[in-house]
Every structure is written in structure tokens, then in C-alpha cells.
Design a protein around this motif. Structure first.
Motif, mmCIF file in Angstrom:
data_model
loop_
_atom_site.group_PDB
_atom_site.id
_atom_site.type_symbol
_atom_site.label_atom_id
_atom_site.label_comp_id
_atom_site.label_asym_id
_atom_site.label_seq_id
_atom_site.Cartn_x
_atom_site.Cartn_y
_atom_site.Cartn_z
ATOM 1 N N ALA A 44 0.858 -1.188 0.000
ATOM 2 C CA ALA A 44 0.000 0.000 0.000
ATOM 3 C C ALA A 44 0.892 1.235 0.000
ATOM 4 C CB ALA A 44 -0.895 -0.014 1.222
ATOM 5 N N GLU A 45 1.965 1.145 -0.822
ATOM 6 C CA GLU A 45 3.008 2.168 -0.751
ATOM 7 C C GLU A 45 2.632 3.492 -1.399
ATOM 8 O OE1 GLU A 45 2.980 -0.446 -2.698
ATOM 9 O OE2 GLU A 45 3.612 0.111 -4.714
ATOM 10 N N SER A 46 1.621 3.477 -2.273
ATOM 11 C CA SER A 46 1.354 4.699 -3.048
ATOM 12 C C SER A 46 -0.135 4.843 -3.356
ATOM 13 C CB SER A 46 2.126 4.637 -4.369
ATOM 14 O OG SER A 46 1.612 3.592 -5.174
ATOM 15 N N ASP A 47 -0.507 6.041 -3.821
ATOM 16 C CA ASP A 47 -1.899 6.268 -4.250
ATOM 17 C C ASP A 47 -2.233 5.352 -5.429
ATOM 18 O OD1 ASP A 47 -1.817 8.193 -2.354
ATOM 19 O OD2 ASP A 47 -1.914 9.906 -3.715
ATOM 20 N N ILE A 122 -0.380 -8.863 -13.087
ATOM 21 C CA ILE A 122 -0.784 -7.487 -13.412
ATOM 22 C C ILE A 122 0.320 -6.511 -13.026
ATOM 23 C CG2 ILE A 122 -3.261 -7.943 -13.203
ATOM 24 C CD1 ILE A 122 -3.138 -6.346 -10.521
ATOM 25 N N ASP A 123 0.262 -5.338 -13.653
ATOM 26 C CA ASP A 123 1.132 -4.207 -13.323
ATOM 27 C C ASP A 123 2.562 -4.474 -13.792
ATOM 28 O OD1 ASP A 123 2.604 -2.197 -12.084
ATOM 29 O OD2 ASP A 123 2.249 -2.938 -10.053
ATOM 30 N N ARG A 124 3.435 -4.883 -12.885
ATOM 31 C CA ARG A 124 4.831 -5.125 -13.256
ATOM 32 C C ARG A 124 4.961 -6.506 -13.899
ATOM 33 N NH1 ARG A 124 6.856 -3.103 -7.270
ATOM 34 N NH2 ARG A 124 5.962 -1.011 -7.456
ATOM 35 N N ASP A 147 3.795 -0.212 -20.326
ATOM 36 C CA ASP A 147 5.124 -0.233 -20.925
ATOM 37 C C ASP A 147 5.943 0.852 -20.213
ATOM 38 O OD1 ASP A 147 7.377 0.121 -22.472
ATOM 39 O OD2 ASP A 147 6.323 -0.266 -24.353
ATOM 40 N N PHE A 148 6.704 0.440 -19.210
ATOM 41 C CA PHE A 148 7.358 1.412 -18.330
ATOM 42 C C PHE A 148 8.486 2.167 -19.020
ATOM 43 C CE2 PHE A 148 5.518 -1.815 -15.489
ATOM 44 C CZ PHE A 148 4.603 -1.000 -14.865
ATOM 45 N N GLN A 149 9.114 1.513 -19.976
ATOM 46 C CA GLN A 149 10.180 2.233 -20.667
ATOM 47 C C GLN A 149 9.587 3.294 -21.600
ATOM 48 O OE1 GLN A 149 13.513 -0.203 -21.783
ATOM 49 N NE2 GLN A 149 14.230 1.407 -23.175
ATOM 50 N N GLY A 184 12.246 0.118 -16.028
ATOM 51 C CA GLY A 184 11.875 0.772 -17.290
ATOM 52 C C GLY A 184 12.116 2.271 -17.249
ATOM 53 N N ARG A 185 11.665 2.920 -16.182
ATOM 54 C CA ARG A 185 11.794 4.381 -16.097
ATOM 55 C C ARG A 185 13.258 4.787 -15.968
ATOM 56 N NH1 ARG A 185 6.492 4.486 -12.048
ATOM 57 N NH2 ARG A 185 5.003 3.997 -13.688
ATOM 58 N N THR A 186 14.033 3.998 -15.199
ATOM 59 C CA THR A 186 15.454 4.300 -15.034
ATOM 60 C C THR A 186 16.206 4.116 -16.348
ATOM 61 O OG1 THR A 186 15.484 3.768 -12.672
ATOM 62 C CG2 THR A 186 17.583 3.567 -13.840
ATOM 63 N N ASP A 208 11.709 3.995 -2.671
ATOM 64 C CA ASP A 208 10.736 2.894 -2.477
ATOM 65 C C ASP A 208 9.306 3.254 -2.897
ATOM 66 O OD1 ASP A 208 12.599 1.135 -1.616
ATOM 67 O OD2 ASP A 208 12.204 1.433 0.525
ATOM 68 N N PHE A 209 9.162 4.244 -3.748
ATOM 69 C CA PHE A 209 7.844 4.673 -4.229
ATOM 70 C C PHE A 209 6.994 5.333 -3.127
ATOM 71 C CE2 PHE A 209 8.253 1.280 -7.686
ATOM 72 C CZ PHE A 209 8.319 2.163 -8.730
ATOM 73 N N THR A 210 7.601 5.692 -1.987
ATOM 74 C CA THR A 210 6.776 6.282 -0.921
ATOM 75 C C THR A 210 7.047 7.785 -0.770
ATOM 76 O OG1 THR A 210 8.323 5.966 0.918
ATOM 77 C CG2 THR A 210 6.874 4.105 0.383
ATOM 78 N N ALA A 233 11.156 12.050 -10.516
ATOM 79 C CA ALA A 233 10.628 11.148 -9.472
ATOM 80 C C ALA A 233 9.869 10.022 -10.166
ATOM 81 C CB ALA A 233 9.694 11.910 -8.541
ATOM 82 N N GLU A 234 10.215 8.781 -9.835
ATOM 83 C CA GLU A 234 9.600 7.652 -10.549
ATOM 84 C C GLU A 234 8.170 7.350 -10.118
ATOM 85 O OE1 GLU A 234 12.312 4.312 -10.722
ATOM 86 O OE2 GLU A 234 13.651 5.377 -12.080
ATOM 87 N N ASN A 235 7.618 8.127 -9.195
ATOM 88 C CA ASN A 235 6.146 8.095 -9.016
ATOM 89 C C ASN A 235 5.675 9.362 -8.297
ATOM 90 O OD1 ASN A 235 6.489 7.693 -6.235
ATOM 91 N ND2 ASN A 235 4.991 6.039 -6.117
ATOM 92 N N PHE A 262 5.542 10.357 -12.435
ATOM 93 C CA PHE A 262 4.815 9.271 -13.101
ATOM 94 C C PHE A 262 3.607 8.854 -12.271
ATOM 95 C CE2 PHE A 262 9.144 9.143 -14.485
ATOM 96 C CZ PHE A 262 9.093 8.791 -15.822
ATOM 97 N N ASP A 263 2.593 8.411 -12.926
ATOM 98 C CA ASP A 263 1.311 7.894 -12.414
ATOM 99 C C ASP A 263 0.163 8.796 -12.877
ATOM 100 O OD1 ASP A 263 2.517 5.765 -11.159
ATOM 101 O OD2 ASP A 263 2.213 6.481 -9.121
ATOM 102 N N ALA A 264 0.316 10.126 -12.627
ATOM 103 C CA ALA A 264 -0.755 11.070 -12.973
ATOM 104 C C ALA A 264 -2.040 10.766 -12.217
ATOM 105 C CB ALA A 264 -0.990 11.114 -14.486
#
Ligand code: GYE
Length: 330
Positions: A44-47, A122-124, A147-149, A184-186, A208-210, A233-235, A262-264
Motif C-alpha cells: 500500500a506504498e502509493s496512491d 498485473i502491473d509489473r 510499458d514502463f520504458q 523501465g523508467r530508469t 521505495d515509491f513512498t 521522481a519515478e512516481n 509518473f502515475d498522474a
């Protein structure tokens, strides 16, 4: 005689089925008919993550014919492996896995396969050799995600277009190491750094995406006197933390320091609108109905697509409208 006659008639009527006792309905008969899905969720690390969990709960509901068992792994792969083993022991009908990192799934997914339980990822993504190699088909039935890249490339191209030859001094807040979203983002930023000699990577670490870690990292960079003008920032949650750190230090996010994220999520789009975030790449978490569709296809004996990439876009102040924000589902 009269009584005997009545009893006789009653027996006849009963034999004809008229007064048969209602068949005993086991109290959990409807429950038994539900399709049981075990979902191993990252945490539950992120929105984004919370929106993803809600989407799964809404789609795989009892009204839609499902019983969803969610296990929150608190971002630990070992917990996910235990959860999957528990699902296998419980004899669930389907397993859905949102993998923390890409590696380390072959053994447990082979166990699910041996138990005859279809696995939907799903997701990753999981390790690409399992996904696309010769043995790939044996490890999961269907994958749904981003597609994260491509997302990373959108962010890098925006920076290139926006700032041309200007020197950029970039702080890079990464997600969990080894997760497809981070990898992908990196990778995209790495390529951007190679292509643009006037860009400097000033600092890089995993938040850690938090939100809390994003803030902590940027506070530490500020305290050490680092000179930077971009935060990649990757999220969104790490971006929120970074923005708080900047504001607390009297620095204006979006102006003094360019923020790319990222995420929007809806909240992030509001921040694009008010100028605190400069560019945000969409990552759609609403996989619940997509998983539902895949399971329904499998139930009908059809073959779902092996890979489903979700269509995504990106936003800056020029492309964003209030209408887009208002219609945002997460
Ligand atoms: O960007 C981040 C979340 O894997 C796409 O994980 C997901 C990422 C998302 O924690 O907010």
C-alpha cells in the motif's frame, strides 16, 4: 374414516409433489458458486497502489460472481511467495500476482502450474525469460500492465524538447530496485543522460515509491548543499514528498526546480494545473475490470491475450484541462 380419507388424500397430493418439503439449501450455496481469486498485492506504498487495490475489489466483487482474497505483501517478495503457496493450498480458482520485483518467481509459479491454477500477472512484469522464453507459457496465463520504458521515454523526450541545450542537474528518485516500473523508467533516463552531455546526474537513490522516503531523500540532498534544477521522481508519491521538502526550504517547485513524475493521479494532475509539477506521465492502475474480463474469457474456455499493454498518455500544463482532472478515476 374421514380422517383416514384426509390423510390418504394428503399422501397423494404430496406424492404428486405439491407439498414436498423445500429442498434443503445449504446456507453457503451461492458462496460456493463464486469464483475464488487469490490476489497477491505488492503493498500500500502509493496512491497508485491503493487505486489498483480498489479497482480489483470493485470488479471482483460478490455481485460480479467472485470471492477475492487479497494478501498485502508490504513490498516483500518473500511474503508474496508465501501468499501464493497459501492460495495453492486453499485451492483457489485463479491467482493474480502483482509482482514486487521481476526475478524469483519460477519455483512458486511452477507450483501453481502443477496445481492447475491459472496465474494472471498485473502491473509489473516477471523475469522476461519466463515471460517470453520457451518456458514462458508455462508460468502464467495472461499479463496486463504498462510499458514502463515507454513512460520513461515520454518524460525524457519532454525534458529534451522543453530545455534543449540548457544544462540540467538532475536528482533521480527511483522506485523499488528490480521492479519493472523502476527498471523501465530508469533505463529511459540512462539513455537520456547518454544522449545529452549537458545533463548531469547529481544524485540518485531509491525512495521505495513512498512519499515519506521521497521527502527524506530531498531533505538530505538539500542539507548537503547539492545544486540541482530537476527532480525526476519515478512516481507521484515520491514527487509529493520532494515538493514538501522543497517548499519547507523556501524553494518553489515547478519554477526553481522542474518536477517530472509518473502515475498522474488526480492529486498530481491538480499539481500540474497549479504549476508545482511540470510533467506527469500517466500510469493506469484500473486493472480490476481487465482481470475480470480475462477470467470470464477463461471460464468460457476462450484464450485471453497473453499480453495486454494499457494505453497511456502524459500531461503538462498545456495539455491538461479541468475536464480531464474531473473525470479522473484515480
Ligand atoms: O508507479 C507506483 C507504485 O508498479 C506501476 O508502483 C506501479 C508503480 C507505480 O507504487 O506508484
Amino acid at each position: 374414516m374421514k380422517i383416514r380419507m384426509i390423510l390418504f388424500l394428503l399422501v397423494i397430493v404430496c406424492l404428486l409433489g405439491g407439498c414436498a418439503a423445500p429442498a434443503a439449501v445449504p446456507p453457503d450455496e451461492t458462496y460456493e458458486k463464486l469464483i475464488v481469486v487469490g490476489f497477491s498485492q505488492v503493498g500500500a506504498e502509493s496512491d497508485w497502489r491503493n487505486a489498483n487495490t480498489r479497482s480489483m475489489q470493485q470488479a471482483l466483487s460478490a455481485e460480479n460472481g467472485f470471492r477475492l482474497i487479497i494478501d498485502d505483501a508490504q513490498q516483500k517478495k518473500e511474503r508474496q511467495i508465501t501468499a501464493i503457496r497459501n492460495f495453492i493450498h486453499q485451492g483457489v480458482d485463479y491467482i493474480v500476482l502483482a509482482p514486487t520485483t521481476e526475478d524469483g518467481w519460477d519455483t512458486v509459479l511452477a507450483e501453481a502450474k502443477a496445481a492447475g491454477i491459472p496465474v494472471i500477472i498485473i502491473d509489473r512484469m516477471i523475469d522476461s525469460s519466463l515471460a517470453t522464453g520457451d518456458t514462458g507459457d508455462q508460468h502464467f496465463t495472461s499479463w496486463i500492465g504498462s510499458d514502463f520504458q515507454r513512460q520513461g521515454d515520454a518524460a525524457v523526450q519532454w525534458l529534451e524538447k522543453q530545455f534543449g541545450e540548457q544544462p540540467l542537474r538532475i536528482i533521480h528518485l527511483q522506485g523499488n530496485y528490480g521492479s519493472s516500473a523502476q527498471v523501465g523508467r530508469t533505463t529511459s533516463l540512462e539513455k537520456g543522460l547518454d544522449r545529452n552531455p549537458h545533463w548531469t546526474l547529481v544524485a540518485r537513490d531509491s525512495g521505495d515509491f513512498t512519499q515519506a522516503k521521497g521527502q527524506e531523500l530531498v531533505e538530505a540532498y538539500l542539507a548537503s548543499g547539492l545544486d540541482f534544477n530537476v527532480i525526476f521522481a519515478e512516481n507521484d508519491n515520491m514527487a509529493y514528498g520532494a515538493i514538501d521538502a522543497l517548499k519547507n526550504a523556501g524553494i518553489t517547485p515547478g519554477e526553481d526546480v522542474i518536477i517530472v513524475s509518473f502515475d498522474a493521479n488526480r492529486r498530481a494532475l491538480e499539481m500540474v494545473m497549479n504549476g508545482e509539477i511540470n510533467f506527469d506521465v500517466e500510469c493506469n492502475p484500473l486493472h480490476g475490470p481487465r482481470v475480470q474480463a480475462v477470467i470470464e474469457q477463461l471460464e468460457r474456455g476462450e484464450t485471453p491475450p497473453r499480453f495486454t499493454f494499457v494505453d497511456e498518455t502524459s500531461f503538462d500544463a498545456d495539455s491538461l484541462t479541468q475536464q480531464i482532472i474531473d473525470s479522473r478515476g484515480y
